[in-house]
Motif scaffolding. Structure first.
Motif, PDB file in Angstrom:
ATOM      1  N   ASP A  38       0.970  -1.201   0.206  1.00 49.91           N
ATOM      2  CA  ASP A  38      -0.054   0.002  -0.222  1.00 49.91           C
ATOM      3  C   ASP A  38       0.795   1.158  -0.044  1.00 49.91           C
ATOM      4  OD1 ASP A  38      -1.717   2.120   0.399  1.00 49.91           O
ATOM      5  OD2 ASP A  38      -3.002   1.080   1.918  1.00 49.91           O
ATOM      6  N   ARG A  39       1.273   1.741  -1.290  1.00 51.55           N
ATOM      7  CA  ARG A  39       2.046   2.588  -1.355  1.00 51.55           C
ATOM      8  C   ARG A  39       1.824   4.055  -0.549  1.00 51.55           C
ATOM      9  NH1 ARG A  39       6.232   1.414  -4.815  1.00 51.55           N
ATOM     10  NH2 ARG A  39       5.933  -0.671  -5.895  1.00 51.55           N
ATOM     11  N   PRO A  40       0.528   4.607  -0.779  1.00 46.78           N
ATOM     12  CA  PRO A  40       0.392   5.737   0.020  1.00 46.78           C
ATOM     13  C   PRO A  40       0.525   5.682   1.364  1.00 46.78           C
ATOM     14  CG  PRO A  40      -1.067   5.470  -1.909  1.00 46.78           C
ATOM     15  CD  PRO A  40      -0.530   4.178  -1.783  1.00 46.78           C
ATOM     16  N   ALA A  41      -0.081   4.835   1.919  1.00 43.43           N
ATOM     17  CA  ALA A  41       0.161   4.618   3.257  1.00 43.43           C
ATOM     18  C   ALA A  41       1.500   4.266   3.642  1.00 43.43           C
ATOM     19  CB  ALA A  41      -0.772   3.350   3.912  1.00 43.43           C
ATOM     20  N   ARG A  92       4.261   5.710   1.856  1.00 51.15           N
ATOM     21  CA  ARG A  92       4.629   6.735   1.997  1.00 51.15           C
ATOM     22  C   ARG A  92       4.332   7.793   3.237  1.00 51.15           C
ATOM     23  NH1 ARG A  92       2.374   8.030  -2.639  1.00 51.15           N
ATOM     24  NH2 ARG A  92       3.635   6.754  -3.738  1.00 51.15           N
ATOM     25  N   ARG A  93       3.080   7.949   3.649  1.00 52.44           N
ATOM     26  CA  ARG A  93       2.991   8.701   4.702  1.00 52.44           C
ATOM     27  C   ARG A  93       3.440   8.225   6.144  1.00 52.44           C
ATOM     28  NH1 ARG A  93      -2.239   8.168   2.555  1.00 52.44           N
ATOM     29  NH2 ARG A  93      -2.755   6.295   3.765  1.00 52.44           N
ATOM     30  N   ARG A  94       3.848   6.767   6.203  1.00 49.63           N
ATOM     31  CA  ARG A  94       4.507   6.378   7.358  1.00 49.63           C
ATOM     32  C   ARG A  94       5.963   6.622   7.556  1.00 49.63           C
ATOM     33  NH1 ARG A  94       3.815   0.187   9.418  1.00 49.63           N
ATOM     34  NH2 ARG A  94       5.565   0.175  11.202  1.00 49.63           N
ATOM     35  N   PHE A 129       7.419   9.261   5.705  1.00 51.55           N
ATOM     36  CA  PHE A 129       7.404  10.750   5.693  1.00 51.55           C
ATOM     37  C   PHE A 129       7.565  11.038   7.119  1.00 51.55           C
ATOM     38  CE2 PHE A 129       6.469  15.123   5.070  1.00 51.55           C
ATOM     39  CZ  PHE A 129       7.226  15.414   3.815  1.00 51.55           C
ATOM     40  N   ALA A 130       6.836  10.301   8.152  1.00 52.31           N
ATOM     41  CA  ALA A 130       6.604  11.004   9.517  1.00 52.31           C
ATOM     42  C   ALA A 130       7.636  10.282  10.356  1.00 52.31           C
ATOM     43  CB  ALA A 130       5.247  10.555   9.895  1.00 52.31           C
ATOM     44  N   ASP A 131       8.278   9.228   9.868  1.00 54.24           N
ATOM     45  CA  ASP A 131       9.173   8.467  10.873  1.00 54.24           C
ATOM     46  C   ASP A 131      10.504   8.038  10.122  1.00 54.24           C
ATOM     47  OD1 ASP A 131      10.385   6.687  12.343  1.00 54.24           O
ATOM     48  OD2 ASP A 131       8.696   5.360  12.682  1.00 54.24           O
ATOM     49  N   ARG A 182      11.766   5.058   7.416  1.00 58.22           N
ATOM     50  CA  ARG A 182      12.264   5.362   6.068  1.00 58.22           C
ATOM     51  C   ARG A 182      13.591   4.569   6.123  1.00 58.22           C
ATOM     52  NH1 ARG A 182      12.990  10.755   6.054  1.00 58.22           N
ATOM     53  NH2 ARG A 182      15.272  10.857   5.728  1.00 58.22           N
TER      54      ARG A 182
END
Length: 206
Positions: free
Chosen positions: A71-74, A76-78, A80-82, A86
């Protein structure tokens, strides 16, 4: 890493919204093979790959969508915030991308090929085996304007995206060849044709 590709290997890079894709398309139109790290990053975590298995082992099955894909969008959000998340994801994907690109370079039988690597400056230690670096360069204000128009984002986010990449000075320091992509389309056409001739000459002289 001792085996040397038959083809001259050119790493194509540039900051976000510099116009790497436009340059790559022009080389492809001249019959040059372009192997893209972004394509590799998708392929190495397709269902059934060791890459996707490693991602699930690291982050849990919740990172998959209903079709069993990442699930790329999920994700990416994860990441980006951590920053730790990453780094973990990059440690899984980046080595597999490098291997994918090297395998394709080794398989090339043309005079030369391009490897499109957006984050080359950030990972240059792993790409010492390429023959030359071609940088698509634009001033940062142009990047920001293009990013805002392309992605529909505000200037603050555009600047943050730029800040996460290597600096323009760092990329220029690595480059053997530079295409200044702040002109018109015919200027870009001419720059690519000129480099194509140069690379063919370099390849034949090896």
């Amino acid at each position: 890493m001792s085996e040397r590709p038959h083809a001259l290997v050119i790493a194509l890079t540039g900051g976000v919204a510099a116009g790497k894709t436009a340059v790559a398309r022009r080389f492809e139109a001249l019959g040059v093979a372009v192997h893209d790290a972004d394509v590799a990053a998708r392929e190495v975590i397709e269902p059934g790959t060791g890459g996707l298995t490693a991602v699930v082992d690291a982050f849990g099955a919740g990172v998959l969508d209903g079709a069993g894909r990442l699930d790329r969008p999920a994700m990416r959000r994860r990441v980006f915030a951590d920053p730790a998340a990453r780094k973990m994801l990059e440690s899984i994907i980046h080595p597999r991308v490098r291997q994918w690109l090297r395998e394709r370079a080794l398989a090339e039988r043309g005079p030369y090929c391009l490897l499109a690597i957006p984050l080359l400056a950030e990972n240059i230690a792993h790409y010492r085996w390429v023959d030359r670096v071609l940088l698509v360069d634009v001033p940062e204000p142009v990047q920001i304007t293009r990013l805002i128009a392309r992605d529909g984002i505000d200037e603050t986010l555009a600047r943050r995206m730029l800040a996460q990449q290597a600096s323009r000075a760092e990329r220029l320091a690595l480059a053997d060849d530079v295409i200044e992509n702040n002109g018109d389309e015919p200027a870009l056409d001419r720059a690519v044709v000129e480099l194509h001739r140069r690379y063919l000459a370099l390849a034949s002289a090896r």
